[in-house]
Each structure stands twice: as C-alpha cells, then as structure tokens.
Design a protein around this motif. Structure first.
Motif, PDB file in Angstrom:
ATOM      1  N   TYR A   1      -3.911  32.836 -75.562  1.00 52.67           N
ATOM      2  CA  TYR A   1      -4.807  33.996 -75.499  1.00 52.67           C
ATOM      3  C   TYR A   1      -6.238  33.530 -75.185  1.00 52.67           C
ATOM      4  CZ  TYR A   1      -7.510  38.067 -77.109  1.00 52.67           C
ATOM      5  OH  TYR A   1      -8.378  39.128 -77.199  1.00 52.67           O
ATOM      6  N   LYS A   2      -6.786  34.042 -74.102  1.00 50.78           N
ATOM      7  CA  LYS A   2      -8.133  33.692 -73.602  1.00 50.78           C
ATOM      8  C   LYS A   2      -8.289  32.197 -73.342  1.00 50.78           C
ATOM      9  CE  LYS A   2     -10.708  37.574 -75.620  1.00 50.78           C
ATOM     10  NZ  LYS A   2     -11.879  38.006 -76.415  1.00 50.78           N
ATOM     11  N   ALA A   3      -7.176  31.514 -73.136  1.00 52.13           N
ATOM     12  CA  ALA A   3      -7.237  30.055 -72.990  1.00 52.13           C
ATOM     13  C   ALA A   3      -7.908  29.633 -71.695  1.00 52.13           C
ATOM     14  CB  ALA A   3      -5.828  29.458 -73.059  1.00 52.13           C
ATOM     15  N   HIS A   4      -7.855  30.487 -70.673  1.00 51.16           N
ATOM     16  CA  HIS A   4      -8.410  30.112 -69.372  1.00 51.16           C
ATOM     17  C   HIS A   4      -9.923  30.297 -69.306  1.00 51.16           C
ATOM     18  CE1 HIS A   4      -8.191  34.422 -69.232  1.00 51.16           C
ATOM     19  NE2 HIS A   4      -8.835  34.459 -68.080  1.00 51.16           N
ATOM     20  N   ARG A   5     -10.494  30.907 -70.339  1.00 50.15           N
ATOM     21  CA  ARG A   5     -11.938  31.164 -70.298  1.00 50.15           C
ATOM     22  C   ARG A   5     -12.721  29.874 -70.473  1.00 50.15           C
ATOM     23  NH1 ARG A   5     -13.584  36.882 -73.181  1.00 50.15           N
ATOM     24  NH2 ARG A   5     -12.206  38.213 -71.949  1.00 50.15           N
ATOM     25  N   ASP A   6     -13.802  29.759 -69.690  1.00 57.05           N
ATOM     26  CA  ASP A   6     -14.659  28.577 -69.785  1.00 57.05           C
ATOM     27  C   ASP A   6     -15.448  28.611 -71.084  1.00 57.05           C
ATOM     28  OD1 ASP A   6     -13.815  27.750 -67.289  1.00 57.05           O
ATOM     29  OD2 ASP A   6     -15.441  28.806 -66.250  1.00 57.05           O
ATOM     30  N   GLU A   7     -15.905  27.433 -71.464  1.00 55.14           N
ATOM     31  CA  GLU A   7     -16.815  27.373 -72.601  1.00 55.14           C
ATOM     32  C   GLU A   7     -18.074  28.174 -72.278  1.00 55.14           C
ATOM     33  OE1 GLU A   7     -16.752  25.906 -75.620  1.00 55.14           O
ATOM     34  OE2 GLU A   7     -14.676  25.227 -75.402  1.00 55.14           O
ATOM     35  N   MET A   8     -18.698  28.681 -73.309  1.00 56.30           N
ATOM     36  CA  MET A   8     -19.937  29.427 -73.108  1.00 56.30           C
ATOM     37  C   MET A   8     -20.970  28.524 -72.429  1.00 56.30           C
ATOM     38  SD  MET A   8     -22.433  31.252 -75.951  1.00 56.30           S
ATOM     39  CE  MET A   8     -21.157  32.354 -76.563  1.00 56.30           C
ATOM     40  N   PRO A   9     -21.577  28.968 -71.318  1.00 60.66           N
ATOM     41  CA  PRO A   9     -22.606  28.151 -70.656  1.00 60.66           C
ATOM     42  C   PRO A   9     -23.746  27.832 -71.622  1.00 60.66           C
ATOM     43  CG  PRO A   9     -21.996  30.041 -69.291  1.00 60.66           C
ATOM     44  CD  PRO A   9     -21.357  30.255 -70.633  1.00 60.66           C
ATOM     45  N   ASP A  10     -24.366  26.666 -71.439  1.00 58.11           N
ATOM     46  CA  ASP A  10     -25.432  26.252 -72.348  1.00 58.11           C
ATOM     47  C   ASP A  10     -26.579  27.259 -72.379  1.00 58.11           C
ATOM     48  OD1 ASP A  10     -24.062  24.004 -73.069  1.00 58.11           O
ATOM     49  OD2 ASP A  10     -25.084  22.683 -71.649  1.00 58.11           O
ATOM     50  N   ASP A  11     -26.938  27.783 -71.182  1.00 56.23           N
ATOM     51  CA  ASP A  11     -28.057  28.719 -71.171  1.00 56.23           C
ATOM     52  C   ASP A  11     -27.678  30.055 -71.805  1.00 56.23           C
ATOM     53  OD1 ASP A  11     -26.415  29.514 -69.108  1.00 56.23           O
ATOM     54  OD2 ASP A  11     -27.920  29.281 -67.532  1.00 56.23           O
ATOM     55  N   MET A  12     -26.368  30.382 -71.814  1.00 55.09           N
ATOM     56  CA  MET A  12     -25.909  31.579 -72.517  1.00 55.09           C
ATOM     57  C   MET A  12     -25.930  31.343 -74.024  1.00 55.09           C
ATOM     58  SD  MET A  12     -24.857  34.627 -72.618  1.00 55.09           S
ATOM     59  CE  MET A  12     -24.102  35.676 -73.841  1.00 55.09           C
TER      60      MET A  12
END
Length: 991
Positions: free
Chosen positions: A74-85
C-alpha cells in the motif's frame, strides 16, 4: 457550534506543493515557502468565505498504518517526501499551532481516518461540516443528510465544492459507493490494485446495477462479458482487499469537542512573526481582515453574529478567485472619445502604469496588439533631492520618486483599461494611429509619471511605434532586483510573492511550440482580461516597493539602476553592425581546418569515430589506444577538458582533439550562429542586456551572449573583426577598458600601503608583485615570474585555493601554498581585509558594494554543506570588488551616454562587455569622444588609487590602434584576415 471546518493537513500541503512548485517561491535566505504560502492562502480564504465557528487540522503521523498490515505494498511506490517539502511541512504545522488551531493525529491511522471520525461525530451532534482536502478518497465521508461537504483545491487555483450529487456527476457513483468503486477499479495513486481491466465506466455501471461490491461478486454469473466475469472471479479477494484499503475508518480514538475546536489564538504576535519570517508580505497586509476569526473573543461570539448557515445541507460557497486576472475590474476602450477621456483622467492623476501587448518579444518586428493602462489617486509623484550616493556632479539636483497613501490600494480605487488595436474582433479595435493621437502626447509628457515592468521593452516598443516616452521613473522589475537580487523578478512571480495571488500564464492564451499563436489572434475578451492584470499588478507593485525600499536602496534605484534602463534600451535598439561576409569566410576556413585535424586524429587512432561523442572518444582513447585513465564511471570514461589537458603533453592525439573541440565550438557557437541573429532590417545584431540577473550587479547579455565571445586566444579574438561600424568610410570603433579595476578596488578597500604605492606610482602591478614575492629588482622580473604573480593577484580576488592555483600554474599544491603565503606576507593588509570582510559577513549575513548594493549570503554562510559555506565566504569577499566594479561601470555608462546626448554627437555607445565599453564613433568627433569617454569613466577619481582607462580606436572591434596593455607598453593590432588565415592553417593560438 453550527459549522466546523476540518482540514486534511498532509493532503492540502502536498497539493499546494505540486500546484505551486513552478513558482519556486523562496525567502531572501533561499528557504522554500510555496507550499506554506498555498496552505495558509487556502485556509484564510476559506475562513473569509465560510466563516466557521470551529476548525481543526489533521496530519498523518507516519507512512505505516493499519492498511500496510492488510497490504504491505500500500502506497509502496510513492517517493520519499522531498527535502524541501519536509522543511515546509514542519513550518505549516508550526503556523497552524501558532494560530491556536487544534491539531489531530493518531498513530497507525491516516489523516482522512481522523477527519472521517471527527466529521461523523460532529454531524451527529448537529454541526455542519466542511472538509478541506486534496484527497478525493474523502468523497465517501459525505453523508446522505447533507451535513458534510467537501472542498477540493484545484491545481489551477480555487476550490471545488462537492456534495452527494456532485460526486455522482464526477464519478457516476454516490459517496457511499466510493469504497466499492475503488475496490473494483483500484487507485494507482495509493497502489490499490482493484480488478485488472476494470476502469471507471465499468465500475460505475456495475455499481449502478448491483449497488455495492459484495452484490457484484454475489451476482457475477449474471454479468455480461466473459473476460470481465473471469477477472471478477479470479480477483475476488483482491477486490475485497482493495475496498478495505480504500475505506475510511470512523472509529479512530479521537473525540470531537466544541470548545477545543473554537477559533481562539493566544499569541497573535508570534503568528505575525511567523509571517514576517517567511516574508509573506501579502498576508501581513491582509491580516487585519483575517485576525477577527482568531481573536479570543471569537470563541464566545454569538452564532447570530456569524454568517447565517442553513440548518441542513452544505453551505453555499462563492467561487474563490483562481487568478488575479479574475479580480481586476477593467474597461475595454473601443472608441477615440472614450480614450481621450481616459488620457485626461490619467493626466489629472499624474501617475500611471502601462503595458504594451505585442505579437512577440522583438520591438523592431512586433505588431502592437493593444495597450493596458492603470492609475489610482493614491499614487503621487514629487521631486526630492537625491542622496547622490556616488558624490558625482553629473546627477540632477532633483529626482522623481513615488509617494503612496496606502499600499496596496483597494481594487475599487484603481482604474484599469485595455485599448485594443489588433484582435480578431476588428470592429472593436482602434486604429493604431488614432490611439497614439490621443496617447502620444501623454507618453511624451515628462510631468506625467510612468510606471512599467521591464521598462526597456516599453521604451523600445514606443520607439518602434514612433512615440517619444518621457517621465518613465519606476520599473518594478528593477525595483525588485534592488530590493533582493536573489529572487525572481518576473511580473507573475512578484505578483504571487507580494500580492498573494497567481496570474494567468500567457501560454494558456497563445499555446506552446508549433501551435503557438500571436497575441493579436487572441479573442478580445480573453486578451483584455490578461492585459489589464499586467498594468494593474505593475501599479500595485510599485506602491509596495516604494514602501519596502530603505533609503540606501532607493538611492541605488533612482540614481543608478533606473537611469541605466534608458541607456541599455538605446544600446539594444541601436545594436552593432556585423560583417556577415567575413564570418562566412571564417566558417569556410574553420571547416577546412576541422577536416584536417579530424583526419590527423583518425590516422593516429587507427579508426574513425564521432569526435563529438564523449563515449566514443573514451572507448577509443582509453580502451583501444590504451591511454592511461583514472577509471570508468557509470556513464563511461571522463573526457572533459581538465582530464584531456593532463594527457595532452604526452599524447599528440589528445592535443589534437582539444584543438578540434576549440575549433568546433568556435564555429558552431559563434561563427555560424551570429549571422542568423542579425536583424535583416538593419544588418545589425541586437543583443539583450540583462540588468537583473547577477547577484553582484554585473550586467550580462543574451541572444547572443556578447560576454562570452572568446578573447584568450588569437583565434577567438579574431571574431571581433566581424564587428564593424555601419558606415566604414567615415566611422570607426572605439574600445574603452578599465585597467585592472578589481585589483585597484582591492587596494582601495584593504588600504594596503604597498599595494596603494604601486598603483599610485603607476607601476605594473603584476611585475611589482613578482619583484616583492621573488625578492628581485623590478627590472629583473622575468616573464614567467610576472605570469605567476598575475595568476595569484587575480586568484586572490576570487578566493582561489592553493590547489586551484597549482592547477592554473601547473605546479605542486605545496609550492602554490608557499607562493600564496609569500603574497600575503608582501601585502599583509590584504589578508587582514579578507578576514575582516568574511567575519563581518558571518555577523550580518550580507556583503555590500562601494555604492550600497547589498547581497544576502546568510543562507549559504550557515549551510550545513562545507563547500557551500566556503563558496559564500569567497562571495562575501569578492562581492565588494566585483560588485563595486559593476557599479562603477554602470555609472560610467550613464555619464558617457548623457555626455554624448548633451553635446548632440552622432557617436553612440553600443556595447558593454565585462570592464569594457564599445562605441561606434563618427570620425570627425573622434578626439572629442575620446575625451568624453575618459572623463566619464574616470568618475572624478573616487578611489584611493587612480582609475586608469585604456582607450583604443580602429576600423573593427579587433583592429584597433594604440592598445595599452597592462605592462604599460603600447602595441599595434595586426591585420585581421591575414592573421586569421595563418592562425587557421597553422593552428597557432590553440591551447
């Protein structure tokens, strides 16, 4: 409590992050702020329209929830939160807490589970709930009683409201069917698989027939379509799992409390400091309107004092303005009588902003589509005495500035019109001649103050239209640059930053690429809406910058940068004449020379290959030929200039490749390209001079970049032969160059007595340095010693390290370090000055030029990365030198331009490159122009050492006589074509 707003913090923040990422909005310290801005913009505008008496925000507490236990992917394909985010998310949460808004979050659950639970609890308690979220999964929370509705931000701006019926219109299912819908079709954004092959339409049809997923699966034998039936049977368990994943929970351990969710804020000053820290100027301006929702009194306010809300059903919400274009009130002027009335009103106001809308970006070739005008009684002009930051006599006794009654002005107090000239609706357009019959005298009247954004363009478009433009005293693009050179200065970016609202993109009207149309083809209603906003925003920004600029920056703006605008505009308009026949001859000779070098490389390599392919070069040199290398990376062997130069001494084939590359670059970048950029109407090249690009204040140029025309080799310098006066029989080229200006500034700032003495005695500074460093008499300094001293003199200015100097001089780093140490022993005040400047920059966060230009380095000086900090320290030392040199050149250009105008000479300033000005000179005026140029560039000698100007005259930019080099000796330039031919054939001058 009658109405509650619940916000999905993570969902809204992410949506704003991606929606506004293109703006690149940052603070002056380079901290990203676009997601923070978007989040609170949506929050405040929602409060202003819904006016709830309760609010809460829910945030996710981590990536792993109960859904990952059901389905690990579940949601495994999502990238890590960008540093600036991540950085902005922390700030968003901080701001929410400062507002006193309760924050909910529960481990193991997502924010929409928390919101669903709170919404259902509140609705059961008789409260109407509005959910602000970017996640359409929340559609399922909408209840049949109509007490819960959803607002979803659009990527184009604004909010879309969803109730039960709107959900059905969008997806073909009702809120209570959303989980069944997702169970069938899946959701790629959350990596929910669903049933393969089942899309939106199929899922909606199945649910229309069978109401829910379980019913669909129970009646699978009745469903038409063998493949669909087979998939539903095969993926039954996956469908049920997908529904479970998509289902929002209403049993999260949180409790809705009316008192806890009321709008109360304990520390207003802390939130205002938060807005100030993030430089949200528009928020600070609008805060008096918004604060009423957060004061403590709001917690006990009577419901009757709030906006009326129906007992049942979702509230009626006005559509939020998505763009400032939607909020600007304007008139379209379609007859000459109305235009005359507009001109009279503007004349009475005394100040107005204007903007030409055209078919393109080249004033010499544009068709004029129309003119937008904006004015307000709140902006006035007055004469003030200049600060005279340069202490020079060429400035007038008075300059014009703007004073502002209230900033920003209320939209109702601003009048804006668009005057169409060329659009598809010809019957509503005015003839261009009739437009300027009314508008021309107003443009020429210097007593009526004009404001523009990128005024160079407006000046030259006026020229192209046969109009004289006087009284242009404020340029919002240049004002932004003076205020903070580190930000973007385009109108749309400034509107978003200062007024808090995005502007419409031009591509939405004219398209992109091959399908792009001219603005003259845009329908009048759309064009007017776009154009009116340009003038309106320019007027508003001018008012805001006048208040934001301190006295030092105002002086820099009014006394240096704004006077320079008209100088650069005229230089762009005049251009420089180009001998295209000469360039064609060079191109042919380069073609032959390239073929010759190419053939020699193939012979030595024993094969043919693509010399412009780094991969093929690496394979041939390092594998086939066995030339030593430092290893292979993921992308192949490195064949950059630095690598090859280290091998060129031992391997002739490498030296020949370097020669080939230089010849190829010269031909492809300059010789073949320059003729294509020549304007056919006057056979001249019109480069654009960029005033608002560099942080140090230096000018740059583009289309073409005249700053990058090579001068270090005879072959590169020969390109200057192509730049000639238009009328060769009676005109010549004049080049005036500051001699070693940055080293002279180093002497001025450091006050090193030995350095001051050398310059004041007129000594060759490189030879003088060599004499002291090597301990020999001045007359005994060798060419090699002077060369090394010159390298360290200029290296010191740019903070060059011992390693960098060793590479430049091809010596060992230890020897370079010893050389630098001897240099600082020779000039001890230089080292002290460097240390003092860097220490002061760490203390204040800024570096300042001789004339008060400020460069903010605080973010880089405090960066965690060492090389970024070191770069900022070098910039702190270099900025006073390079920035002051840039300011001196700008003053010289203004003085030169004004002197030529004052004496009504035919000769013109046409080019500026680095520390050099180039003029096209009428031969009878030659002696006078030389005198005027030397005086203008001398600046009445403001430094502790003399400013020395080398002036040279010749038939082309290259072929000049009486060139004074930096050794003090006079040389004579050699003839162009003959020298070039020998260079090309023999390969002389190629390093």
């Amino acid at each position: 409590m009658k109405q509650l707003v619940l916000i999905d913090g993570h969902s809204l923040a992410y949506r704003m992050y991606f929606a506004l990422e293109r703006t690149g909005m940052k603070t002056s310290k380079k901290e990203p702020t676009w997601a923070i801005f978007g989040f609170f913009k949506a929050l405040f505008e929602l409060l202003g329209r819904v006016q709830p008496d309760g609010i809460a925000v829910a945030f996710d507490m981590g990536r792993i929830t109960f859904r990952n236990e059901i389905y690990p992917d579940y949601k495994a394909h999502r990238d890590e939160m960008p540093d600036d985010m991540r950085q902005q998310m922390a700030a968003i949460r901080e701001g929410v807490e400062l507002l006193g808004i309760p924050v909910f979050g529960v481990e193991h659950f997502e924010a929409d589970d928390v919101i669903g639970t709170l919404a259902r609890q509140a609705a059961e308690d008789g409260v109407n709930v509005v959910i602000l979220t970017g996640d359409q999964d929340a559609f399922q929370i909408i209840d049949e009683a109509g007490r819960i509705s959803l607002l979803v931000p659009s990527f184009k701006g604004g909010l879309s409201e969803y109730d039960r019926q709107k959900v059905f219109e969008k997806w073909g299912v009702y809120p209570e069917q959303v989980t069944d819908f997702k169970g069938l079709k899946g959701d790629p954004s959350d990596n929910i698989p669903g049933v393969p092959g089942v899309g939106d339409k199929t899922a909606a049809k199945l649910l229309a027939d069978y109401k829910n997923l379980e019913n669909v699966l129970a009646h699978v034998d009745q469903i038409n379509g063998a493949k669909l039936k087979e998939r539903l049977i095969q993926f039954k368990e996956q469908a049920l799992m997908s529904k479970a994943l998509a289902t929002i929970r209403y049993d999260v351990p949180v409790t809705f409390g009316k008192d806890a969710c009321r709008l109360a804020m304990e520390d207003e000053a802390a939130f205002k400091a938060f807005m100030t820290r993030h430089e949200f100027r528009s928020f600070l301006t609008q805060w008096p309107e918004w604060r009423k929702f957060f004061v403590t009194g709001a917690a006990t306010a009577s419901v009757d004092e709030l906006a009326p809300v129906a007992e049942a059903g979702s509230p009626t919400l006005p559509t939020l303005p998505t763009l400032i274009n939607d909020a600007v009130a304007f008139d379209v002027v379609t007859d000459q009588k109305a235009l005359a009335a507009v001109c009279k009103a503007i004349e009475k106001a005394g100040v107005f902003a204007f903007d030409y809308e055209t078919s393109g970006l080249n004033p010499r070739q544009n068709e004029l589509a129309g003119v937008s005008l904006s004015w307000s009684g709140q902006l006035k002009a007055k004469a003030i005495k200049p600060k005279n930051i340069l202490n020079l006599s060429h400035y007038p006794d008075k300059v014009v500035t703007l004073i502002n009654g209230k900033s920003p002005a209320k939209p109702a107090d601003i009048k804006t019109v668009y005057v169409p000239i060329r659009h598809p609706e010809l019957d509503q357009c005015l003839d261009e001649a009739l437009v300027f019959e009314c508008l021309g005298p107003l443009l020429a009247d210097a007593s009526v103050v004009k404001i523009a954004h990128n005024a160079k363009f407006e000046i030259n478009q006026s020229r192209a239209s046969g109009q004289t433009l006087n009284g242009l005293v404020f340029d919002t693009m240049v004002a932004s640059y003076v205020h903070n050179p580190n930000t973007k200065h385009n109108l749309k970016g400034l509107c978003f930053e200062w007024l808090g609202t995005p502007m419409q993109e031009i591509t939405e009207l004219i398209g992109k690429g091959k399908k792009q149309i001219s603005f003259t083809q845009v329908p009048l209603s759309e064009a007017a809406r776009y154009a009116a906003a340009d003038a309106y925003v320019t007027l508003q920004l001018a008012a805001m910058f006048v208040e934001a600029l301190d006295d030092d920056r105002k002086a820099l703006l009014y006394e240096l940068e704004l006077p320079l605008v008209s100088v650069l505009a005229e230089m762009e308009w005049l251009g420089i004449s180009v001998d295209t026949d000469y360039l064609a001859t060079i191109s042919q000779k380069l073609e032959k020379q390239l073929a010759k070098v190419e053939k020699a490389i193939y012979k030595e390599a024993g094969c043919e290959f693509n010399l412009n392919s780094p991969k093929q070069v690496g394979d041939v040199f390092f594998e086939k030929m066995g030339i030593p290398h430092k290893g292979k990376t993921k992308t192949g062997y490195s064949t950059n200039a630095k690598v090859l130069e280290q091998l060129a001494g031992e391997w002739p084939v490498v030296k020949k490749l370097l020669e080939y590359r230089q010849l190829f670059k010269l031909k492809s970048t300059y010789v073949d390209v320059l003729p294509e950029l020549v304007d056919v109407t006057d056979n001249r090249l019109h480069s654009s001079f960029n005033q608002t690009i560099t942080a140090t204040g230096r000018l740059s140029s583009s289309d073409p970049n005249m700053q990058n025309i090579p001068i270090r080799t005879e072959l590169g310098r020969s390109i200057r032969h192509a730049f000639v006066p238009a009328y060769r029989d009676h005109w010549c080229m004049l080049s005036a160059d500051y001699s070693q200006i940055e080293l002279r500034l180093l002497a001025h700032f450091s006050q090193d007595p030995i350095l001051l003495e050398a310059f004041n005695k007129g000594q060759d500074i490189h030879a003088a340095t060599a004499a002291r460093v090597f301990g020999v008499p001045l007359e005994a300094v060798t060419k090699e010693q002077r060369y090394r001293a010159k390298a360290v003199n200029f290296g010191i200015i740019y903070g060059q390290t011992a390693y960098g100097l060793s590479q430049a001089l091809d010596i060992f780093p230890g020897e370079a370090a010893e050389f630098i140490e001897r240099y600082f022993s020779t000039y001890p005040r230089v080292k002290s000055y460097i240390d003092e400047v860097v220490a002061e920059a760490h203390k204040t966060g800024v570096a300042t030029t001789l004339f008060g230009r400020v460069r903010d380095l605080s973010a880089d000086l405090n960066d965690k990365t060492r090389f970024i900090r070191e770069f900022a320290e070098r910039a702190a030392f270099n900025t006073p030198l390079q920035g002051s040199a840039a300011d001196i050149m700008k003053v010289a250009m203004i003085r030169c331009h004004q002197a030529l105008k004052r004496e009504r000479l035919e000769s013109k300033l046409i080019l500026q490159v680095h520390d050099e000005m180039v003029l096209e000179v009428f031969n009878p005026e030659k002696e006078r122009v030389i005198e005027l140029v030397r005086t203008a560039m001398g600046l009445d000698q403001p430094l502790r050492v003399p400013l020395v100007v080398d002036v040279s005259i010749g038939p082309t930019w290259m072929d000049v006589e009486d060139i004074v080099d930096d050794t003090g000796g006079a040389t004579k330039a050699s003839g162009g074509a003959m020298t070039l031919g020998l260079t090309l054939e023999a390969g002389v001058g190629v390093s």
